[in-house]
Design an enzyme around this catalytic site. Structure first.
Site, PDB file in Angstrom:
ATOM      1  N   HIS A   1      -5.464   7.566  -2.176  1.00 57.34           N
ATOM      2  CA  HIS A   1      -6.196   6.847  -1.502  1.00 57.34           C
ATOM      3  C   HIS A   1      -7.397   6.580  -2.544  1.00 57.34           C
ATOM      4  O   HIS A   1      -8.038   7.493  -3.126  1.00 57.34           O
ATOM      5  CB  HIS A   1      -6.497   7.242  -0.194  1.00 57.34           C
TER       6      HIS A   1
ATOM      7  N   HIS B   1       1.665   4.999  -2.576  1.00 57.03           N
ATOM      8  CA  HIS B   1       2.124   6.297  -2.449  1.00 57.03           C
ATOM      9  C   HIS B   1       3.399   6.696  -2.917  1.00 57.03           C
ATOM     10  O   HIS B   1       3.377   7.985  -3.751  1.00 57.03           O
ATOM     11  CB  HIS B   1       1.741   6.762  -0.963  1.00 57.03           C
TER      12      HIS B   1
ATOM     13  N   HIS C   1       0.936  -1.280  -0.107  1.00 58.08           N
ATOM     14  CA  HIS C   1      -0.025  -0.028   0.175  1.00 58.08           C
ATOM     15  C   HIS C   1       0.861   1.299   0.153  1.00 58.08           C
ATOM     16  O   HIS C   1       0.525   2.351  -0.884  1.00 58.08           O
ATOM     17  CB  HIS C   1      -1.009  -0.235   1.396  1.00 58.08           C
ATOM     18  N   GLU C   2       1.875   1.370   0.835  1.00 61.81           N
ATOM     19  CA  GLU C   2       2.573   2.601   0.994  1.00 61.81           C
ATOM     20  C   GLU C   2       3.468   2.794  -0.253  1.00 61.81           C
ATOM     21  O   GLU C   2       3.646   4.059  -0.672  1.00 61.81           O
ATOM     22  CB  GLU C   2       3.473   2.461   2.342  1.00 61.81           C
TER      23      GLU C   2
END
Ligand code: ZN
Ligand code: CA
Ligand code: ZN
Length: 492
Positions: free
Chosen positions: A238, A232, A228-229
């Site tokens: 998101h 970014h 997930h990170e």
């Protein structure tokens, strides 16, 4: 656990009649007599949550009151993002979401500068600066590499591990204040955060080391959070879709096909379509043929490469890489000793499911030969070519049932086969076993103990693996130059 206790309490409070009054008026509103400490804590939590993730600015001075969006309008933004009823009050569903551990990156655009930011290159370096004590370093390395691989597979991006402090994506485990004005908050709450692509702190990923990081579902799964990170760190925002990896709240997911179609669409929008990568050790470093974790719910157990008792069944160079076989497991080292891929042999070479006694590579043919018992396979790229053959076809006498190790010396186009105290020399040009063999290992390689479990040739030196040790041997001088732990080749 904390969530459920907290919710139970909120539900209990809701049963009281005085909560028919507007539940939440954080500033300037009347505070009901029923409001106890628990509710106060919820207000504080909500206040912090909206400040952190929805750009809510509490109106500390009454003068600015009118110009600032109110608490309840920010609360509605949050409810809208999470597809909750937009009540503008702190209802149980809203509180439950706020209490779910999540990513520290805000959900609203206005907080995020450089919208649509991306790396202006496809080769991105990463480095792990500070580890957690929750997991062995090798496990962290593998989970991080696998999490990056999730994005590599869906894009033209390639990730290379670096050991510098200036890699594009610096990964570290930190606690509380850690120098970037986004302090972590102890257990739960915010689990990790990441910065948009860019110079300096751009692209960096920080994990809250007060969480319990695991490779399974017992604590917070590092692979899931890291993947997930990294989204970014590559420029993604998101998602409102709970099925998307970029959904802000922590959620146990199947690790197969981690990306939703939305995630894939977004990464492609930034970087373009993925590239089919042919297997080549140098180019496809981060892309083992089969998905590392396909078919596994969670990453399978990794072998401890630094176990002091570790010996290898066979070792071979393959292009720039060196392959280390043990049982049905394989480590692949590329140039740098800390740059290691690992997994079951079949992950890298489908169809090979047995242990490999001996292995060698002939660069002129780009072919590797893998021996198991009395038979051997020819492997090109990651593909097994033709059928497995009997070693007698190479010219071994029938009493040889197994080979301990093999090494190809490309300068002389000879392959040496070792078994027990004897060795043979095979001419790869003529594809024949030379006449005067077998010879005694002790006569031609003085000082090298037998049996030799594995051997490879690099830069003019033979490296003989004997048990847990590796002997570096100068062929010209017929001399041992160095003795080391076998797994020193894996960075141990
Ligand atoms: Zn996030
Ligand atoms: Ca935390
Ligand atoms: Zn940070």
């Amino acid at each position: 656990m904390g969530i459920w206790l907290g919710l139970a309490c909120v539900f209990a409070l809701f049963a009281l009649p005085c909560f028919a009054a507007p539940l939440l008026q954080l500033k300037g509103g009347s505070v009901t007599a029923c409001e106890d400490e628990k509710t106060n804590n919820d207000l504080i939590l909500a206040d912090k949550y909206l400040q952190r993730f929805y750009a809510f600015q509490p109106d500390l001075t009454s003068r600015s009151k009118r110009s600032l969006p109110s608490f309840s309008s920010k609360l509605k933004d949050m409810q809208n993002f999470f597809r909750l009823n937009q009540t503008g009050t702190l209802d149980p569903d809203t509180l439950a979401v706020m209490k779910t551990p999540r990513c520290g990156v805000p959900d609203v655009e206005e907080y995020v500068h450089n919208r649509g930011n991306r790396w202006q290159k496809n080769v991105i370096t990463y480095s792990v600066g500070k580890y957690t004590n929750d997991l062995p370093q090798a496990t962290v390395d593998s989970l991080i590499a696998s999490a990056l691989d999730v994005w590599a597979k869906a894009s033209p991006l390639r990730f290379f591990r670096s050991y510098s402090q200036h890699a594009d994506i610096m990964v570290k485990f930190v606690t509380k204040n850690h120098g970037d004005s986004f302090p972590f908050d102890g257990p739960r709450g915010t689990l990790a955060h990441a910065f948009d692509p860019g110079e300096g702190i751009g692209g960096d990923v920080h994990f809250d080391d007060e969480e319990n990081w695991t490779a399974d579902s017992n604590g917070f799964n590092l692979y899931l959070v890291a993947a997930h990170e990294f989204g970014h760190a590559l420029g993604l925002r998101h998602s409102q879709n709970p099925e998307s990896l970029m959904y802000p709240s922590y959620k146990i997911r199947k690790t197969v096909n981690l990306l939703s179609s939305e995630d894939i669409r977004k990464i492609k929008a930034l970087y373009g379509p993925s590239i089919q990568r042919p297997f080549h050790p140098r180019l496809s470093w981060n892309y083992p043929f089969n998905s590392w974790y396909s078919g596994f719910y969670f990453p399978m157990g990794l072998k401890d490469k630094c176990n002091p008792d570790l010996s290898f069944d066979s070792v071979t160079t393959l292009g720039e890489a060196i392959f280390f076989f043990k049982g049905r497991y394989l480590w692949i080292r590329h140039n740098n000793k800390n740059d290691i891929k690992e997994g079951p042999i079949s992950n890298f070479m489908p169809n090979i499911t047995s242990k490999i006694d001996a292995a060698y590579w002939v660069p002129q043919r780009s072919a590797a030969y893998l021996f198991s018992g009395s038979s051997y396979w020819t492997v090109k790229g990651s593909q097994v070519k033709g059928r497995r053959k009997n070693i007698s076809s190479l010219g071994f006498p029938t009493w040889v049932k197994q080979i301990d190790s093999a090494v190809h010396i490309h300068k002389t186009v000879h392959t040496l086969f070792f078994t027990q105290h004897l060795y043979w020399r095979f001419n790869e040009n003529q594809k024949t076993m030379e006449d005067s063999y077998p010879r005694k290992i002790s006569e031609d390689f003085p000082g090298i103990p037998t049996p030799i479990s594995a051997a490879f040739y690099k830069n003019g030196f033979l490296h003989f693996f004997i048990g847990v040790e590796v002997y570096k041997y100068n062929i010209k001088l017929r001399k041992i130059i160095d003795i080391n732990k076998a797994n020193s080749w894996l960075g141990c």
